[in-house]
Design an enzyme around this catalytic site. Structure first.
Site, mmCIF file in Angstrom:
data_model
loop_
_atom_site.group_PDB
_atom_site.id
_atom_site.type_symbol
_atom_site.label_atom_id
_atom_site.label_comp_id
_atom_site.label_asym_id
_atom_site.label_seq_id
_atom_site.Cartn_x
_atom_site.Cartn_y
_atom_site.Cartn_z
ATOM 1 N N ASP A 202 7.437 -2.688 14.093
ATOM 2 C CA ASP A 202 7.268 -3.717 13.074
ATOM 3 C C ASP A 202 5.828 -3.595 12.580
ATOM 4 O O ASP A 202 4.885 -3.758 13.363
ATOM 5 C CB ASP A 202 7.522 -5.097 13.695
ATOM 6 C CG ASP A 202 7.432 -6.206 12.668
ATOM 7 O OD1 ASP A 202 6.706 -6.049 11.658
ATOM 8 O OD2 ASP A 202 8.098 -7.239 12.858
ATOM 9 N N LYS B 184 1.157 -7.778 -4.206
ATOM 10 C CA LYS B 184 0.946 -6.442 -4.767
ATOM 11 C C LYS B 184 -0.386 -6.360 -5.526
ATOM 12 O O LYS B 184 -1.017 -5.302 -5.567
ATOM 13 C CB LYS B 184 2.137 -6.049 -5.643
ATOM 14 C CG LYS B 184 3.451 -5.897 -4.859
ATOM 15 C CD LYS B 184 3.368 -4.846 -3.753
ATOM 16 C CE LYS B 184 4.711 -4.561 -3.106
ATOM 17 N NZ LYS B 184 4.620 -3.526 -2.057
ATOM 18 N N TYR C 204 5.439 -12.110 -4.203
ATOM 19 C CA TYR C 204 5.474 -10.648 -4.314
ATOM 20 C C TYR C 204 4.345 -10.147 -5.212
ATOM 21 O O TYR C 204 3.598 -9.231 -4.863
ATOM 22 C CB TYR C 204 6.832 -10.215 -4.873
ATOM 23 C CG TYR C 204 7.035 -8.718 -4.885
ATOM 24 C CD1 TYR C 204 7.262 -8.018 -3.712
ATOM 25 C CD2 TYR C 204 7.022 -8.008 -6.080
ATOM 26 C CE1 TYR C 204 7.453 -6.636 -3.719
ATOM 27 C CE2 TYR C 204 7.223 -6.629 -6.104
ATOM 28 C CZ TYR C 204 7.444 -5.952 -4.917
ATOM 29 O OH TYR C 204 7.632 -4.594 -4.920
#
Ligand code: NAD
Length: 273
Positions: free
Chosen positions: A63, A160, A156
């Site tokens: 992970d 990013k 998101y």
């Protein structure tokens, strides 16, 4: 890096989608591969497919949010293949949720996997790459959503944009040491991104706004380019030592509009400020 044959790559999120496509392209260039992923079933299938095609490949179940486990992974890959030269920090999730509906779980998982895990990868591998002195290249997977705001994908897009800042800084820091850095900014690519993301972000309360955002992103991904195209683009970017690697020019106007607005705000400041 021009010479890739027998060089070793560690690719997070390598069991599926873009990460697997990078691995397949790297294998065709004669590289040795360590695929890292938390999806054990997909990882076994990916390693099997590449090994059947003749690649030197191992799977590392890890992970990426587990900092200590990433350190153990780095040591175990070195024990198998020797020095690692190419690090692809690619694992990611993509919750499609507007800001007002973003749950704490979506926010935390998105930042942990998309941003903090890149630090974990760099912490585990970069000192080793600098130490062995045989050259190296880092590929960080951001997104077009890291270059322009993406309504309906709040966490998101935030994650990013962070990857873009980290990677551009890394590029400046590593340039004097001859380590290449590539910022991969894909547009939509046909992968299982949203399915693996839904598994990570848990059950969010039903909401028409969320459903609409998810349906829109699901449709866009279904209409995206094939991951194999991106794998080949990444291979070329490593060979040509390119920083920016967009996969589409479709959002050029949006990028230009954002930069023009920013420059206009600077130009509107009083002289000398
Ligand atoms: N598909 C697109 O349209 C698109 C567009 C822009 C950017 N991206 C980015 O590309 C990257 C790869 O995504 P993809 O589209 O190939 O999706 P994908 O779901 O096919 O692959 C992502 C892989 O990451 C793995 N992963 C997720 N969380 C992990 C964790 N905590 N630890 C280890 N592995 C983990 C998943 O198991 C999966 O194998 C992501 O960073 C994504 O944000 C994708």
């Amino acid at each position: 890096m021009q010479q890739l044959r027998d060089r070793v790559a560690f690719i997070t999120g390598g069991a599926n989608g873009i990460g697997y496509a990078m691995a397949a392209s790297f294998a065709r260039a004669g590289m040795k591969l360590a695929l890292a992923d938390k999806d054990e079933g997909a990882l076994d299938r990916a390693v099997g497919r590449l090994a059947d095609a003749g690649a030197a490949v191992i799977g590392v179940k890890v992970d990426v949010t587990d900092r200590d486990a990433m350190e153990v992974a780095a040591a175990s890959v070195e024990a198998t293949f020797g020095a690692v030269h190419v690090l692809c920090n690619n694992a990611g999730i993509g919750a499609a949720t507007p800001v007002a509906l973003t749950t704490p779980q979506e926010w935390d998982a998105t930042i942990a996997i998309n941003v903090t895990a890149i630090y974990n990868g760099l912490r585990a591998f970069l000192p080793r790459i600098l130490r062995h002195g045989e050259g190296g290249h880092i590929v960080n997977t951001a997104s077009m959503a890291g270059l322009v705001p993406t309504p309906g994908m709040a966490a998101y897009s935030a994650s990013k944009f962070a990857v873009v800042g980290l990677t551009e800084t890394l590029h400046q820091e590593l340039r004097p040491q001859g380590i290449g850095v590539t910022l991969l900014c894909p547009g939509f690519v046909r992968t299982g991104l949203m399915d693996s993301s839904r598994r990570e972000t848990g059950d969010a309360p039903p909401d028409p706004g969320r459903d609409a955002a998810q349906a829109r992103i699901d449709r866009a991904i279904a209409g995206g380019i094939e991951a194999e195209v991106v794998g080949e683009m990444v291979l070329a970017a490593i060979r040509e030592d390119r920083l920016y690697l967009p996969t589409t020019a479709k959002y050029r106007d949006l990028i230009e509009g954002r930069l023009r607005a920013l420059l206009a705000a600077l130009d509107a400041l009083p002289p000398g400020q």
